[in-house]
Design an enzyme around this catalytic site. Structure first.
Site: not given
Ligand code: 7TS
Length: 409
Positions: A125, A206, A229
């Site tokens: 990501h 994830q 999440k």
């Molecule tokens: N790493 C992974 C693997 C992710 O899926 C996400 C967010 C993040 C980091 C970042 O997380 P945050 O909470 O700091 O934004 N993934 C996604 C997605 O798959 N669709 O929207 C956000």
């Protein structure tokens, strides 16, 4: 339903209520973006605001002490959830992105020098790419990338070869790919990193809410994730770090609460984790995260994993039967992510049209543009699973997709 299935949808208000009179409840298939909240979490936050809310770690009055106890209680719960050696290894952040930026800036910024190498994977990501690019630019370190095959499985031979340079200081890799669902072999990758003298940073965004996670069994030196999440609120996340590494890291941000003493000549800092927690934190959100951890433990992460695995197999079978549909991400070790493209129909159109039928999926590059480039697609449609999903949700998805194909004929 077969025994591997859970029956918990009724605990999620937004999934059981009709969005408008006469309409069926929402079919929510976007848990990889953010998870819906069970009543237990909503009630815990509401009650906290009504009865126990106050500032933390600075008040001398009872309300503040009560709030501090709830706030610090979450740290203990998270340490237990992760199998950490101590709650001092648990840092509150704003989310996975913030945690990864913290490690990159503080650990990377203080340990890397010109010529050192950082290994990332092709599956990352953007949150586990860009912070490393920022620190590489500052320090003169170089980034190397582990490729993946056509299923989305990382090439471990290529990883071994990258580690032989003798220059690798940090390996930063996702536990589970958000775009493809691939579960990476973290234990094996950690052992290889350690044997080469590097630390391993795991982006657990994830992973955390879909399977039991034990940071010591995984061999992770750092593990970052977001509360939102994992059925908790937005605005808070966790960075786990091995204490001996945290101890040698400089502060990430300066401000209140992270200091021992401030003078204009010299300021001294708190020990970890407080050294990395400047300013008034997301208090009620941390309490909500604690309730989410309790909720996850009460359902059981092993049960959630089995449920989502059974649904993934069911959904894979259903979608594979649709002519013109190609699944993107077919690793044998896979979590509940169904990424796909449809011949002649743009993923955004799929997302918009499914929404008209009350089905929420995500369409786009999923903040993983290198993954899209690897598979030669500008975007995918992605249905991602949570413990509240059912076979009926996937039936609705498959019927929705066939309906869209009919309209484009
Ligand atoms: N790493 C992974 C693997 C992710 O899926 C996400 C967010 C993040 C980091 C970042 O997380 P945050 O909470 O700091 O934004 N993934 C996604 C997605 O798959 N669709 O929207 C956000």
């Amino acid at each position: 339903m077969t025994p591997s299935y859970l029956d918990i949808k009724s605990q999620f208000p937004v999934l059981t209520k009709a969005p408008a009179p006469g309409q069926p409840p929402l079919v929510y298939l976007d848990t990889a973006a953010t998870a819906q909240k069970p009543k237990a979490v909503l009630d815990a936050m509401d009650q906290f605001y009504r009865e126990s809310y106050g500032t933390v770690r600075r008040g001398v009055y009872r309300l503040s002490e009560k709030a501090t106890a709830a706030y610090e209680g979450t740290r203990k719960k998270v340490a237990a959830l992760l199998g950490a050696a101590s709650e001092k290894e648990i840092i509150y952040t704003r989310g996975a992105t913030d945690g990864l930026n913290l490690v990159a800036a503080s650990y990377g910024g203080s340990q890397l020098k010109a010529g050192d190498e950082i290994i990332l994977s092709q599956l990352e990501h953007h949150a586990n790419i860009v912070p490393w690019q920022l620190v590489a630019e500052k320090t003169g370190a170089a980034i190397r990338v582990i490729p993946c095959d056509d299923r989305g499985v990382l090439d471990l031979e290529a990883y071994r070869a990258l580690l032989t340079s003798g220059k690798v200081k940090i390996v930063a890799v996702g536990h589970v790919s958000n775009a493809l669902g691939t579960i990476n072999p973290i234990r094996e990758m950690a052992d290889l990193a350690h044997a080469a003298g590097a630390v391993i940073v795991v982006d657990g965004a994830q992973g955390i809410s879909h399977m039991p996670v034990d940071v010591r069994a995984l061999g992770a030196d750092f593990y970052a994730f977001s509360s939102h999440k994992m059925f908790g609120p937005t605005g808070v996340g966790i960075l786990y770090g091995r204490y001996e590494l945290l101890e040698k890291m400089p502060p990430y941000q300066g401000g209140g609460d992270m200091i021992r003493q401030v003078t204009f000549e010299k300021t001294t800092y708190q020990n970890p984790p407080h050294r990395f927690e400047a300013g008034t934190p997301s208090i009620a959100e941390v309490v909500g995260l604690g309730a989410a951890v309790d909720w996850l433990q009460s359902v059981g992460l092993d049960k959630i994993q089995a449920h989502e695995h059974a649904l993934l197999q069911y959904g894979t079978r259903l979608l594979s039967q649709i002519p013109g549909l190609t699944l993107i991400g077919t690793a044998p070790e896979k979590a509940g992510v169904l990424g796909f493209v449809l011949e002649g129909i743009h993923p955004h159109d799929i997302g918009t049209m499914l929404d008209m039928d009350g089905i929420a999926i995500r369409a786009g590059h999923h903040c993983a543009q290198p993954v899209m480039a690897r598979f030669n697609v500008p975007a995918t449609a992605r249905a991602s699973l949570g413990p509240y999903n059912t076979e009926a949700d996937l039936d609705a998805l498959a019927a929705g997709i066939r309906k869209i194909q009919g309209m484009f004929k």
